[in-house]
Motif scaffolding. Structure first.
Motif, PDB file in Angstrom:
ATOM      1  N   THR A 437       0.822  -1.205   0.000  1.00  0.00           N
ATOM      2  CA  THR A 437       0.000   0.000   0.000  1.00  0.00           C
ATOM      3  C   THR A 437       0.858   1.258   0.000  1.00  0.00           C
ATOM      4  O   THR A 437       0.560   2.253  -0.663  1.00  0.00           O
ATOM      5  N   ALA A 438       1.980   1.207   0.750  1.00  0.00           N
ATOM      6  CA  ALA A 438       2.892   2.356   0.797  1.00  0.00           C
ATOM      7  C   ALA A 438       3.466   2.650  -0.571  1.00  0.00           C
ATOM      8  O   ALA A 438       3.785   3.787  -0.901  1.00  0.00           O
ATOM      9  N   ALA A 439       3.590   1.612  -1.397  1.00  0.00           N
ATOM     10  CA  ALA A 439       4.177   1.799  -2.719  1.00  0.00           C
ATOM     11  C   ALA A 439       3.150   2.260  -3.746  1.00  0.00           C
ATOM     12  O   ALA A 439       3.495   2.908  -4.731  1.00  0.00           O
ATOM     13  N   GLN A 440       1.863   1.922  -3.534  1.00  0.00           N
ATOM     14  CA  GLN A 440       0.880   2.166  -4.587  1.00  0.00           C
ATOM     15  C   GLN A 440       0.032   3.415  -4.352  1.00  0.00           C
ATOM     16  O   GLN A 440       0.027   4.334  -5.144  1.00  0.00           O
ATOM     17  N   LEU A 441      -0.696   3.457  -3.272  1.00  0.00           N
ATOM     18  CA  LEU A 441      -1.657   4.537  -3.068  1.00  0.00           C
ATOM     19  C   LEU A 441      -1.180   5.627  -2.125  1.00  0.00           C
ATOM     20  O   LEU A 441      -1.488   6.804  -2.313  1.00  0.00           O
ATOM     21  N   LEU A 442      -0.417   5.219  -1.103  1.00  0.00           N
ATOM     22  CA  LEU A 442      -0.093   6.192  -0.058  1.00  0.00           C
ATOM     23  C   LEU A 442       0.863   7.273  -0.548  1.00  0.00           C
ATOM     24  O   LEU A 442       0.955   8.336   0.056  1.00  0.00           O
ATOM     25  N   HIS A 443       1.571   7.006  -1.640  1.00  0.00           N
ATOM     26  CA  HIS A 443       2.462   8.053  -2.151  1.00  0.00           C
ATOM     27  C   HIS A 443       1.669   9.234  -2.685  1.00  0.00           C
ATOM     28  O   HIS A 443       2.176  10.348  -2.793  1.00  0.00           O
ATOM     29  N   ILE A 444       0.389   8.998  -3.007  1.00  0.00           N
ATOM     30  CA  ILE A 444      -0.472  10.110  -3.421  1.00  0.00           C
ATOM     31  C   ILE A 444      -0.895  10.917  -2.200  1.00  0.00           C
ATOM     32  O   ILE A 444      -0.906  12.151  -2.205  1.00  0.00           O
ATOM     33  N   ALA A 445      -1.229  10.187  -1.126  1.00  0.00           N
ATOM     34  CA  ALA A 445      -1.669  10.848   0.101  1.00  0.00           C
ATOM     35  C   ALA A 445      -0.518  11.516   0.848  1.00  0.00           C
ATOM     36  O   ALA A 445      -0.710  12.541   1.507  1.00  0.00           O
ATOM     37  N   MET A 446       0.651  10.924   0.754  1.00  0.00           N
ATOM     38  CA  MET A 446       1.827  11.452   1.457  1.00  0.00           C
ATOM     39  C   MET A 446       2.934  11.682   0.435  1.00  0.00           C
ATOM     40  O   MET A 446       3.896  10.907   0.344  1.00  0.00           O
ATOM     41  N   PRO A 447       2.859  12.730  -0.368  1.00  0.00           N
ATOM     42  CA  PRO A 447       3.845  12.996  -1.428  1.00  0.00           C
ATOM     43  C   PRO A 447       5.158  13.518  -0.846  1.00  0.00           C
ATOM     44  O   PRO A 447       5.316  13.669   0.368  1.00  0.00           O
ATOM     45  N   GLU A 448       6.086  13.830  -1.724  1.00  0.00           N
ATOM     46  CA  GLU A 448       7.390  14.336  -1.301  1.00  0.00           C
ATOM     47  C   GLU A 448       7.253  15.592  -0.448  1.00  0.00           C
ATOM     48  O   GLU A 448       7.974  15.773   0.540  1.00  0.00           O
ATOM     49  N   SER A 449       6.351  16.460  -0.825  1.00  0.00           N
ATOM     50  CA  SER A 449       6.189  17.714  -0.086  1.00  0.00           C
ATOM     51  C   SER A 449       5.778  17.470   1.366  1.00  0.00           C
ATOM     52  O   SER A 449       6.125  18.256   2.257  1.00  0.00           O
ATOM     53  N   TYR A 450       5.038  16.381   1.607  1.00  0.00           N
ATOM     54  CA  TYR A 450       4.633  16.045   2.976  1.00  0.00           C
ATOM     55  C   TYR A 450       5.864  15.785   3.839  1.00  0.00           C
ATOM     56  O   TYR A 450       5.961  16.274   4.976  1.00  0.00           O
ATOM     57  N   PHE A 451       6.835  15.044   3.299  1.00  0.00           N
ATOM     58  CA  PHE A 451       8.047  14.733   4.059  1.00  0.00           C
ATOM     59  C   PHE A 451       8.984  15.926   4.130  1.00  0.00           C
ATOM     60  O   PHE A 451       9.749  16.067   5.095  1.00  0.00           O
ATOM     61  N   ASP A 452       8.909  16.798   3.122  1.00  0.00           N
ATOM     62  CA  ASP A 452       9.679  18.044   3.208  1.00  0.00           C
ATOM     63  C   ASP A 452       9.223  18.860   4.416  1.00  0.00           C
ATOM     64  O   ASP A 452      10.052  19.426   5.142  1.00  0.00           O
ATOM     65  N   ARG A 453       7.900  18.894   4.629  1.00  0.00           N
ATOM     66  CA  ARG A 453       7.381  19.656   5.776  1.00  0.00           C
ATOM     67  C   ARG A 453       7.782  19.028   7.109  1.00  0.00           C
ATOM     68  O   ARG A 453       7.946  19.737   8.105  1.00  0.00           O
ATOM     69  N   LEU A 454       7.961  17.720   7.125  1.00  0.00           N
ATOM     70  CA  LEU A 454       8.420  17.039   8.342  1.00  0.00           C
ATOM     71  C   LEU A 454       9.914  17.261   8.614  1.00  0.00           C
ATOM     72  O   LEU A 454      10.390  16.974   9.699  1.00  0.00           O
ATOM     73  N   GLY A 455      10.625  17.755   7.586  1.00  0.00           N
ATOM     74  CA  GLY A 455      12.055  18.012   7.768  1.00  0.00           C
ATOM     75  C   GLY A 455      12.965  16.908   7.275  1.00  0.00           C
ATOM     76  O   GLY A 455      14.149  16.875   7.608  1.00  0.00           O
TER      77      GLY A 455
END
Length: 461
Positions: A437-455
């Motif tokens: 699931t992390a490989a298929q759908l969740l990358h839409i819900a948690m894109p690169e920008s989401y992790f950028d905001r986490l630092g």
């Protein structure tokens, strides 16, 4: 009450390059006198009236050393004294320590043994001095390094002011680009455990005339190692962990460097890692035979199982290896072993059984990845870094799924993040299939920008 450094505590030094000055202020109390003007003539230090011990205990030198020790931090030695307690101790007992050093009666405390597992098996033994002995070693280093360093080979890059591992890697790259496609890759067998004290002191005697300083360095070499409450005598080796150890390494190995220079070889050395670059296997085998004899004179042995004469593409140097790009340009990349080690560390940090929230995991990852990225910034492989970035994010998404546990929880959390209902439903439906699931759908819900905001740092700039 008479207090000696020998009755006080030891500490580990974390250093790669050692600047001679530090920032901040330290109390002058406890140390009197100023340093005489240093002389930088070639030959033995301490000759022609130069008093090295007076330079070492001068207040200005001690203050600079104290700032360095405080900045390096580290764990206590056998006596438990912390870095934070050191300034107050020096303010109170500094004059006694200074008197003992000048009289030549000071005796270091044993070092504390600390074993660190190596990736792939094996143990690296560190010897952690007390913070007081670490301070004294730093004082010695600051006086000896500017005198010794100009005499070292230009091919030596380790633990020297203004030089670093990247310089050695770039030098190796130039040799390969020039057509030297064979490397004599030398690994010294348990180098820091096998340093012969008499051989090393013989080298130092040629450089230092001050007998008090020579006796003090000998005592540091022979200071015991405390393990499980028992002090074990040491008759060879220089433990990793003290500020003085890297300089002593360069003093010992400088003779080999100079002989390789004399013979016109292209090589790069960083601490005990030395690679010599040649144009044929036969030339490499001759160099290897010569190195075996040169190191034997220093009572050192080459580890035959880890040393080799090989094509440069098949070996790594300081975590890097080389490849040929279009146009026959030699470029750098992260070596396979270094990548494996990095992935092992990331897996350890991102274990789904850790029970930590995502922000805590990212904070720990950031502490590791920022340093890793800085060291491997020379690698000419942006696609590899992109793949690593995606792999790290994939693992973090799987952690989040594991923490949500139930599809209903995942659905609510994703909707709160602004994810569309169909995507949130798709993730919730397969919530238990973390990796898929992390490989298929969740990358839409948690894109690169989401992790950028986490630092989370990106490895590909």
């Amino acid at each position: 009450m008479h207090v000696s450094l020998g009755s006080e505590k030891h500490q580990k030094s974390r250093q790669l390059e050692l600047p001679l000055e530090g920032r901040g202020e330290a109390s002058r109390a406890g140390w009197s006198g100023e340093a005489p003007r240093a002389t930088h003539e070639s030959g033995r230090s301490g000759s022609d009236g130069e008093n090295l011990m007076s330079l070492i205990v001068a207040s200005s030198n001690v203050e600079a050393a104290l700032r360095r020790v405080k900045r390096n931090k580290g764990s206590p030695g056998v006596d438990g004294m912390t870095v934070e307690a050191l300034p107050a101790y020096i303010a109170k007992h500094g004059e006694f320590l200074r008197a003992e050093l000048l009289a030549g009666t000071y005796r270091p405390k044993p070092v504390r043994r600390q074993s660190i597992p190596k990736h792939g098996g094996g143990i690296r033994e560190l010897g952690i001095p007390t913070v007081v002995d670490r301070l004294i070693q730093q004082c010695i280093l600051q006086v000896l390094q500017p005198r010794f360093d100009p005499t070292f080979s230009q091919y030596s890059h380790g633990f020297r002011p203004g030089r670093r591992a990247h310089d050695a890697v770039c030098a190796a790259q130039r040799y390969v680009q020039e057509g030297r496609r064979w490397v004599v890759d030398v690994d010294l067998e348990k180098f820091f455990d096998r340093v012969n004290h008499d051989v090393l002191m013989g080298k130092l005697t040629k450089r230092i005339a001050d007998r008090r300083l020579l006796r003090l360095i000998r005592r540091y070499l022979e200071a015991g190692i405390m393990a499980s409450g028992v002090v074990v005598e040491r008759h060879e080796g220089t433990p990793q962990g003290g500020p003085l150890s890297p300089l002593l390494t360069n003093v010992l190995l400088d003779e080999v460097d100079k002989e390789l220079e004399k013979r016109g070889h292209a090589f790069a050395r960083y601490a005990d890692d030395c690679n010599v670059y040649v144009r044929s296997r036969r030339a490499g085998e001759r160099v290897m035979q010569a190195l075996v004899l040169l190191y034997a004179k220093l009572r050192l042995r080459i580890n035959e199982s880890k040393s080799a004469v090989a094509r440069v593409w098949d070996r790594q140097f300081l975590g890097y290896s080389f490849w040929v790009a279009p146009g026959r340009e030699v470029k750098r990349r992260v070596a396979g072993k270094a990548l494996t080690k990095m992935k092992h560390r990331v897996r350890d940090i991102t274990k789904r059984s850790g029970g930590r929230n995502l922000s805590s995991v990212v904070a720990e990852l950031r502490g590791y990845l920022v340093g890793w990225k800085q060291y491997f910034q020379l690698a000419d492989t942006p696609n590899i870094f992109s793949q690593l970035d995606e792999w790290v994010r994939h693992r973090l998404r799987a952690i989040q799924l594991k923490q949500w546990k139930r599809g209903r929880t995942a659905f609510r959390a994703l909707r709160a993040l602004g994810v569309s209902r169909p995507v949130a439903q798709g993730v919730a439906r397969f919530c238990r299939s973390w990796w898929r699931t992390a490989a298929q759908l969740l990358h839409i819900a948690m894109p690169e920008s989401y992790f950028d905001r986490l630092g989370l740092p990106r490895l590909r700039a």
